[in-house]
Scaffold this active site. Sequence first.
Site, short mmCIF file in Angstrom:
data_model
loop_
_atom_site.label_atom_id
_atom_site.label_comp_id
_atom_site.label_asym_id
_atom_site.label_seq_id
_atom_site.Cartn_x
_atom_site.Cartn_y
_atom_site.Cartn_z
N SER A 142 -22.01 -1.66 -43.10
CA SER A 142 -21.56 -3.05 -43.23
C SER A 142 -22.78 -3.96 -43.23
O SER A 142 -23.84 -3.57 -42.70
CB SER A 142 -20.68 -3.41 -42.03
OG SER A 142 -20.48 -4.81 -41.94
N TYR A 166 -18.17 -3.21 -32.85
CA TYR A 166 -18.20 -2.76 -34.26
C TYR A 166 -19.60 -2.95 -34.84
O TYR A 166 -20.14 -2.06 -35.50
CB TYR A 166 -17.17 -3.59 -35.02
CG TYR A 166 -17.14 -3.44 -36.53
CD1 TYR A 166 -16.31 -2.49 -37.13
CD2 TYR A 166 -17.89 -4.27 -37.35
CE1 TYR A 166 -16.25 -2.39 -38.52
CE2 TYR A 166 -17.85 -4.17 -38.72
CZ TYR A 166 -17.01 -3.22 -39.31
OH TYR A 166 -16.96 -3.13 -40.69
#
Length: 249
Positions: free
Chosen positions: A142, A155
């Site tokens: 990401s 995360y």
Amino acid sequence: MKLKDKVAIVTGAGRGIGAAIAQAYAREGAAVVVNYSASAEAAAGVVQTIESVGGRAVAHQADVGNLASHEGLVQCALTHFGRVDILVNNAAIDRRVPILDAAPEQWDAVFNVNLRGAYFLAQRAASEMAKTGGGAVLNIASVHDEQAHRNNSIYTIAKGGMKLMTRCMALEWAPLGIRVNSLSPGAILTDINRAVLADDAYKQRVIEMIPLRRIGSVDDLTAAAVLLVSAEGSYITGSTFYIDGGLLL
Ligand code: NAP
């Protein structure tokens, strides 16, 4: 066809980015194991879509966070298609919570799937790839492997770990002929962010941070996902490809 006769395992491929990558690989000639943990119907739909245009795919339930389920996932590829050439570590969850409120259970849930599961599944898949002269691992990380994300720290930290995991695996496995890369998306509309992006003001703020001025779609990622595991990418390893409309800029 860029992936003719290759066999790919794509985790979390029943929906979202994983489903798009599974279908793109099948279009390029790969046989695909469509892994899911809960979305059985959606995974069956992905398999049906692939088969309807002459491709090869099979759905397989496995919780990536449960290491005991990895053997079954790899065996599924071997039983149906005879080998493992490609692994896409796509499955992930998040727990949006300020750091001051975060609980160890939330940390464990995210890390078990997003990093620990991905690491040990790659280890198991790589042992098969090594037997046939090599392969490719693609880790879906990401932009948050670089950029802090408010109220989504667990995360974000796991994705940062995934970026270094890519580099460590690429270094150790190059002699085995196994290339390892990360594909790091920016804001791509899927179930993971559908609820937050439904807030128009929030969505507008996100778009303002993106130089190309739009939220991405899963189809924006598939060309790079193919490149990074295909022969055309044969000199690419240890890299992180950001596909984010310029968000990180
Ligand atoms: P999504 O729509 O929420 O899909 C998540 C996928 O992960 C689902 O297919 C889900 O399958 C699977 N999954 C979750 N837990 C699992 C487990 N324990 N075992 C196996 N599969 C599991 O998310 P997405 O947007 O497609 O995200 C895909 C990847 O892209 C993730 O790694 C995410 O971090 C990354 N990413 C997404 C964006 C974005 O903007 N969308 C941005 C950056 C990075 P089940 O439904 O079967 O559980």
